[in-house]
Design an enzyme around this catalytic site. Structure first.
Site, PDB file in Angstrom:
ATOM      1  N   ASP A   1       0.730  -1.193  -0.061  1.00  0.00           N
ATOM      2  CA  ASP A   1       0.051  -0.102  -0.037  1.00  0.00           C
ATOM      3  C   ASP A   1       0.810   1.360   0.013  1.00  0.00           C
ATOM      4  OD1 ASP A   1      -2.843   1.139   0.522  1.00  0.00           O
ATOM      5  OD2 ASP A   1      -1.431   2.179   2.004  1.00  0.00           O
TER       6      ASP A   1
ATOM      7  N   ASN B   1      -1.448  13.050  -5.379  1.00  0.00           N
ATOM      8  CA  ASN B   1      -2.815  13.126  -5.943  1.00  0.00           C
ATOM      9  C   ASN B   1      -3.481  14.492  -5.976  1.00  0.00           C
ATOM     10  OD1 ASN B   1      -3.703  11.250  -8.093  1.00  0.00           O
ATOM     11  ND2 ASN B   1      -5.731  10.785  -6.772  1.00  0.00           N
TER      12      ASN B   1
ATOM     13  N   HIS C   1      -5.053  14.042 -10.831  1.00  0.00           N
ATOM     14  CA  HIS C   1      -5.117  12.573 -11.081  1.00  0.00           C
ATOM     15  C   HIS C   1      -4.192  11.971 -12.281  1.00  0.00           C
ATOM     16  CE1 HIS C   1      -8.476  12.095  -8.400  1.00  0.00           C
ATOM     17  NE2 HIS C   1      -9.016  13.114  -9.136  1.00  0.00           N
TER      18      HIS C   1
ATOM     19  N   ASP D   1      -2.174   9.116 -11.775  1.00  0.00           N
ATOM     20  CA  ASP D   1      -2.064   7.827 -12.592  1.00  0.00           C
ATOM     21  C   ASP D   1      -0.682   7.500 -13.292  1.00  0.00           C
ATOM     22  OD1 ASP D   1      -4.853   7.739 -12.305  1.00  0.00           O
ATOM     23  OD2 ASP D   1      -5.114   8.529 -14.155  1.00  0.00           O
TER      24      ASP D   1
ATOM     25  N   ASP E   1      -4.412   2.495  -4.733  1.00  0.00           N
ATOM     26  CA  ASP E   1      -3.040   2.533  -4.421  1.00  0.00           C
ATOM     27  C   ASP E   1      -2.197   1.386  -4.010  1.00  0.00           C
ATOM     28  OD1 ASP E   1      -3.830   3.259  -1.989  1.00  0.00           O
ATOM     29  OD2 ASP E   1      -2.672   4.916  -1.962  1.00  0.00           O
TER      30      ASP E   1
END
Length: 301
Positions: free
Chosen positions: A173, A181, A186, A190, A216
């Protein structure tokens, strides 16, 4: 006054015209596998004339080498039992190209009910199978990162736990990803996820599966595992994540929490994921950072 063209033809002529025009691969072989009949479509497929094919064992013409013994056995069984089952396999064209062919086979019997030949209707399904494979791959792939998705992960887990010897799982994680972010948008987030997927794929072993679990969160499934190898892999994931990621206004730094769990035969996928997730959460809340967190994952072995 005449009817529609062809309506005055006799059934035998209609059948001959149909066989000549069909693009299916038709043949009849005798009890020893020798070709008694081939239609023009099969002749074009093999690159041989009707005369060149007559009397030749079919497995010498279009069966791939690794399936020859199976083909011989199928003919022997069909002639002995009077039953020929549908099959699918690879055939070779006259140019040596492999094509996937679905076959419907029928045992032909004489007036006394004794088998004397086998008729085969072959349909080239190569393109159809390729499309199906592509659709399956898309359904199993995370579109953002290009690695396996959650569905593919659970399929692999079930195969290892229900039918295999078990496996190990690294649940990863990302730390501080939400900050990146929120601050950069985004698109940057990404790109970071895609880069993380690439780094993890380079670290994983040849038999391992790297998957995006969601958001994530990433998972590495290790079918063959040793305690030391799992610890080394977890440490390497931590170190790889420490390397800055490219950002629009300079390098971006994040971290990762890694939880490790081992699944035994009979465990469920959900049980193993839960244990690895719990181990990861313990790492995330631990006050020490870096490789110490990865080592602590060993508690779930």
């Amino acid at each position: 006054m005449t009817g529609q063209p062809g309506t005055d033809l006799l059934p035998d002529q209609l059948l001959r015209d149909f066989v000549e025009a069909s693009d299916t691969l038709l043949c009849i072989v005798d009890g020893s596998g020798r070709l008694l009949f081939t239609n023009p479509a099969l002749q074009r497929f093999t690159g041989r004339t009707e005369e060149e094919l007559a009397g030749v064992h079919f497995w010498e013409v279009f069966v791939v080498p690794e399936h020859i013994a199976l083909s011989q056995d199928a003919v022997a069984r069909a002639m002995a039992t009077g039953v020929a089952h549908p099959q699918e396999g690879d055939w070779l064209t006259g140019a040596g190209e492999r094509r996937r062919v679905a076959m419907r086979n029928t045992v032909m019997v004489d007036g006394a009910g004794r088998p004397y030949a086998i008729g085969c209707i072959g349909l080239d399904v190569t393109d159809e199978r390729r499309r199906e494979a592509q659709l399956h791959l898309r359904a199993q792939t995370d579109l953002l990162t290009g690695i396996a998705n959650r569905g593919a992960l659970f399929d692999a887990l079930r195969a290892q736990l229900e039918d295999g010897p078990g496996c190990a799982l690294l649940f990863c994680d990302l730390d501080r990803f939400k900050d990146v972010n929120d601050e950069h948008g985004h698109a940057v987030g990404d790109a970071l996820l895609a880069e993380m997927a690439r780094r993890m794929s380079e670290l994983a072993g040849p038999g391992d599966l790297v998957a995006r679990f969601g958001g994530d969160e990433f998972v590495i499934l290790c079918p063959g595992w040793e305690r030391a190898d799992l610890q080394t892999l977890a440490d390497r994931v931590v170190e790889a994540t420490r390397e800055p990621f490219p950002g629009p206004r300079g390098p971006l730094e994040i971290g990762v929490s890694v939880g490790v769990a081992v699944g035994r035969p009979g465990d469920t996928a959900d049980e193993l994921i839960t244990r690895a997730d719990r181990a990861m959460y313990g790492e995330k809340t631990h006050p020490h950072r870096g490789a110490a967190r990865a080592r602590r994952a060993g508690d779930v072995y």
